[in-house]
Motif scaffolding. Sequence first.
Motif, PDB file in Angstrom:
ATOM      1  N   TYR A   1      -6.599 -14.784-111.807  1.00 21.34           N
ATOM      2  CA  TYR A   1      -6.709 -13.682-110.860  1.00 21.34           C
ATOM      3  C   TYR A   1      -7.024 -12.411-111.648  1.00 21.34           C
ATOM      4  N   SER A   2      -8.322 -12.157-111.868  1.00 20.54           N
ATOM      5  CA  SER A   2      -8.813 -11.011-112.643  1.00 20.54           C
ATOM      6  C   SER A   2      -8.395 -11.083-114.105  1.00 20.54           C
ATOM      7  N   ASP A   3      -7.117 -11.291-114.352  1.00 24.45           N
ATOM      8  CA  ASP A   3      -6.546 -11.360-115.688  1.00 24.45           C
ATOM      9  C   ASP A   3      -5.357 -12.314-115.607  1.00 24.45           C
ATOM     10  N   PRO A   4      -5.061 -13.056-116.678  1.00 23.08           N
ATOM     11  CA  PRO A   4      -3.915 -13.978-116.615  1.00 23.08           C
ATOM     12  C   PRO A   4      -2.618 -13.317-116.157  1.00 23.08           C
ATOM     13  N   LYS A   5      -2.479 -12.003-116.409  1.00 22.55           N
ATOM     14  CA  LYS A   5      -1.277 -11.320-115.940  1.00 22.55           C
ATOM     15  C   LYS A   5      -1.182 -11.349-114.420  1.00 22.55           C
ATOM     16  N   GLY A   6      -2.343 -11.269-113.757  1.00 24.26           N
ATOM     17  CA  GLY A   6      -2.351 -11.272-112.302  1.00 24.26           C
ATOM     18  C   GLY A   6      -2.081 -12.642-111.708  1.00 24.26           C
ATOM     19  N   GLY A   7      -2.411 -13.680-112.443  1.00 22.97           N
ATOM     20  CA  GLY A   7      -2.193 -15.039-111.955  1.00 22.97           C
ATOM     21  C   GLY A   7      -3.023 -16.015-112.764  1.00 22.97           C
ATOM     22  N   TYR A   8      -2.444 -17.169-113.100  1.00 25.60           N
ATOM     23  CA  TYR A   8      -3.148 -18.156-113.933  1.00 25.60           C
ATOM     24  C   TYR A   8      -2.622 -19.543-113.615  1.00 25.60           C
TER      25      TYR A   8
ATOM     26  N   PRO B   1     -22.964 -41.661-110.970  1.00 25.76           N
ATOM     27  CA  PRO B   1     -23.653 -41.874-109.684  1.00 25.76           C
ATOM     28  C   PRO B   1     -22.747 -41.645-108.481  1.00 25.76           C
ATOM     29  N   GLY B   2     -21.446 -41.788-108.666  1.00 24.56           N
ATOM     30  CA  GLY B   2     -20.506 -41.594-107.568  1.00 24.56           C
ATOM     31  C   GLY B   2     -19.784 -40.266-107.639  1.00 24.56           C
ATOM     32  N   ARG B   3     -20.439 -39.260-108.203  1.00 24.96           N
ATOM     33  CA  ARG B   3     -19.782 -37.959-108.398  1.00 24.96           C
ATOM     34  C   ARG B   3     -19.277 -37.385-107.070  1.00 24.96           C
ATOM     35  N   THR B   4     -18.253 -36.571-107.190  1.00 23.92           N
ATOM     36  CA  THR B   4     -17.647 -35.927-106.028  1.00 23.92           C
ATOM     37  C   THR B   4     -18.270 -34.549-105.829  1.00 23.92           C
ATOM     38  N   PRO B   5     -18.873 -34.289-104.689  1.00 29.32           N
ATOM     39  CA  PRO B   5     -19.401 -32.940-104.455  1.00 29.32           C
ATOM     40  C   PRO B   5     -18.257 -31.944-104.278  1.00 29.32           C
ATOM     41  N   VAL B   6     -18.454 -30.754-104.752  1.00 29.44           N
ATOM     42  CA  VAL B   6     -17.434 -29.710-104.602  1.00 29.44           C
ATOM     43  C   VAL B   6     -17.450 -29.213-103.160  1.00 29.44           C
ATOM     44  N   THR B   7     -16.332 -29.302-102.510  1.00 26.64           N
ATOM     45  CA  THR B   7     -16.231 -28.834-101.125  1.00 26.64           C
ATOM     46  C   THR B   7     -15.182 -27.747-100.948  1.00 26.64           C
ATOM     47  N   GLU B   8     -14.423 -27.464-102.013  1.00 31.64           N
ATOM     48  CA  GLU B   8     -13.357 -26.469-101.900  1.00 31.64           C
ATOM     49  C   GLU B   8     -13.119 -25.822-103.259  1.00 31.64           C
ATOM     50  N   LEU B   9     -12.978 -24.499-103.264  1.00 34.36           N
ATOM     51  CA  LEU B   9     -12.725 -23.762-104.492  1.00 34.36           C
ATOM     52  C   LEU B   9     -11.482 -22.900-104.328  1.00 34.36           C
ATOM     53  N   PRO B  10     -10.552 -22.951-105.278  1.00 36.09           N
ATOM     54  CA  PRO B  10      -9.358 -22.092-105.188  1.00 36.09           C
ATOM     55  C   PRO B  10      -9.719 -20.632-105.434  1.00 36.09           C
ATOM     56  N   VAL B  11      -9.112 -19.736-104.674  1.00 33.99           N
ATOM     57  CA  VAL B  11      -9.300 -18.293-104.849  1.00 33.99           C
ATOM     58  C   VAL B  11      -7.919 -17.662-104.860  1.00 33.99           C
ATOM     59  N   LEU B  12      -7.409 -17.366-106.045  1.00 35.63           N
ATOM     60  CA  LEU B  12      -6.046 -16.852-106.155  1.00 35.63           C
ATOM     61  C   LEU B  12      -5.883 -15.522-105.426  1.00 35.63           C
ATOM     62  N   ALA B  13      -6.963 -14.746-105.349  1.00 35.34           N
ATOM     63  CA  ALA B  13      -6.869 -13.430-104.718  1.00 35.34           C
ATOM     64  C   ALA B  13      -6.494 -13.521-103.245  1.00 35.34           C
ATOM     65  N   ILE B  14      -6.854 -14.633-102.581  1.00 33.53           N
ATOM     66  CA  ILE B  14      -6.501 -14.781-101.169  1.00 33.53           C
ATOM     67  C   ILE B  14      -5.357 -15.766-100.986  1.00 33.53           C
ATOM     68  N   GLY B  15      -4.827 -16.260-102.106  1.00 33.56           N
ATOM     69  CA  GLY B  15      -3.694 -17.165-102.038  1.00 33.56           C
ATOM     70  C   GLY B  15      -4.017 -18.502-101.420  1.00 33.56           C
ATOM     71  N   GLY B  16      -5.274 -18.935-101.524  1.00 33.12           N
ATOM     72  CA  GLY B  16      -5.669 -20.207-100.929  1.00 33.12           C
ATOM     73  C   GLY B  16      -6.976 -20.690-101.507  1.00 33.12           C
ATOM     74  N   ALA B  17      -7.812 -21.275-100.661  1.00 35.73           N
ATOM     75  CA  ALA B  17      -9.069 -21.835-101.125  1.00 35.73           C
ATOM     76  C   ALA B  17     -10.159 -21.563-100.095  1.00 35.73           C
ATOM     77  N   VAL B  18     -11.402 -21.600-100.560  1.00 38.89           N
ATOM     78  CA  VAL B  18     -12.571 -21.517 -99.686  1.00 38.89           C
ATOM     79  C   VAL B  18     -13.215 -22.888 -99.698  1.00 38.89           C
ATOM     80  N   GLY B  19     -13.416 -23.468 -98.527  1.00 36.40           N
ATOM     81  CA  GLY B  19     -13.960 -24.814 -98.482  1.00 36.40           C
ATOM     82  C   GLY B  19     -14.940 -25.004 -97.353  1.00 36.40           C
ATOM     83  N   VAL B  20     -15.630 -26.133 -97.398  1.00 34.75           N
ATOM     84  CA  VAL B  20     -16.595 -26.491 -96.362  1.00 34.75           C
ATOM     85  C   VAL B  20     -16.241 -27.881 -95.858  1.00 34.75           C
ATOM     86  N   LYS B  21     -16.639 -28.158 -94.640  1.00 37.70           N
ATOM     87  CA  LYS B  21     -16.372 -29.457 -94.048  1.00 37.70           C
ATOM     88  C   LYS B  21     -17.365 -30.485 -94.581  1.00 37.70           C
TER      89      LYS B  21
END
Length: 547
Positions: A440-447, A527-547
């Motif tokens: 979160y910006s800097d490890p002091k803010g969250g890691y 060949p069976g890689r997992t597509p990224v559908t969700e990314l953590p965002v510490l600034a909002i205390g959750g994640a941004v994802g797609v269906k």
Amino acid sequence: MTLRVFLGAAWPPALVFAGLAVLHAVFSPLGEPFKNGDETRHVMTGVFVRDAIADIPESAADPRGYASRYYVQYPALGIIIWPPVFYLVEGLSMWAFGTGYAVARAVVYGFALLGGVYAYRLFRRTHGARVAAAALAVLGLSPLVFEYTSYVLLEVPTLALVLGSVFHFERHLGEGRGRDALLACVLAALAALTRFDGVMLLPFVLLRLASTRRFGLLLRRPVVVGVAVALLLTVPYYLFTWAVYGGGITHAATSGTSERATSWLDPRNFYLYPSFVPEQMGWSGTASAVAGLVFGLWAERKRCGVYVALVLSTFVTFVPLAEPEARHAIYWVPALSLFAVQGALLLACGSVRLKALSLIVILGWVAWEGVGPVRSTGWTGQYVCGTDETAERVLGRASWERPVLYDGQLNGAFIYAVRRRDPDRRMTVLRADKLLYSVYSDPKGGYREYAQTDAEVIALLHRFDPEYLVVEEPQVFIQTPAGDRLRRVLREYPAEFALEDAVPLRTNYENFASTRLLVYRKLRANPGRTPVTELPVLAIGGAVGVK
């Protein structure tokens, strides 16, 4: 016909603007977006708005889903973290003129011109045309304003809108025109929707109404209508932001997110902000501004009331916050610029020639200090180059079927470079600080770490299967155990990763002076890689994802 005759009364500010334009053209920084890390987000968010406009009606039918999908593909956006007005203007400009860095910078210069016009009109209203032109020059040449006008940051656009609101408020205060009340409120709302700093206008208005004993203005119809319009513009967005990002705002304000953070209402902040003035104005401007402020408080309280209110409202707004920085207090620089000119004139003791000489000296000195950062970096402004070249090399080798991954301070610049070189938007960029760890910006803010051993790092990388991995070597500004672990894995597992390129950054910024961008290829495709559908965002205390 001379230029002076042609321009009429507008020639003094026109001459100042022309001089500032020449200085910015000569000392303009080269390179790619990088400043404070934030600049890369501001540029990339403009590209997002441009793409959203181009993708109507798809983006309009599901704006939240569209934004989430876009962020998962290009995780370097500033939406929610910063308000939307600047991005709307920037995005429209990019839609019309292209996604170049120069277009984004031109938008900032446009706001700077708007702010300069309003500053001059405010100075002229209280002190006349000559003092106004001199104060405008000091404002434009002050180190903080001169530097921040050269980069795609939000401080100068917000300052421009604040000055517009202050000017129209003062004219309504003096002349009572309803149109000025409406414009003051609308510009205040736009300032608050450009950067949250715009809320400093609330204490400013209260201070001015108290000092002039004009609280009755709040009951007049034009003011009521203006306030209603401002609330209609700002409240829905602020409520939405608080619901999504309220925890991040509270954390940043009370605890801070960087090593230099203090705490809410920390006693140190009360002297830290005044100590920033030499950094903002230079020592010559500071000394002259102090003299002018003392004189204004003693002999010209009525004429200088608006400027004293600007200083006090800036102080009371930002002193409580846990991250004291000189850039937060940019909103008192116009007032200090006027006080600096007033202080310089005091030294002349009534002599017209001495007044002219005093102004020349103070302007020359402020100009010399204003371009100080430019002088220290070889007269070209601070720049960092290399992410665009690296993106070109990577995309030239990539199969385009697998994503690429970046780790480092310039991740936003690399993502922007990939998007610029991929107008069809086929490539996805992954960030190690989303997949392997979060900061979160800097490890002091969250890691947080999501892979704590070499085997877990290799497994996660194989799961998401980036074809190329680009890392800054060494880590710049923020050094994390997870970042060190990633670099060690890339070096020490040649059966998994091969070093294919090393691009040294071209820069005059000492923090990046020895930095290279190392390009590794992942040798085992999944060949069976997992597509990224969700990314953590510490600034909002959750994640941004797609269906």
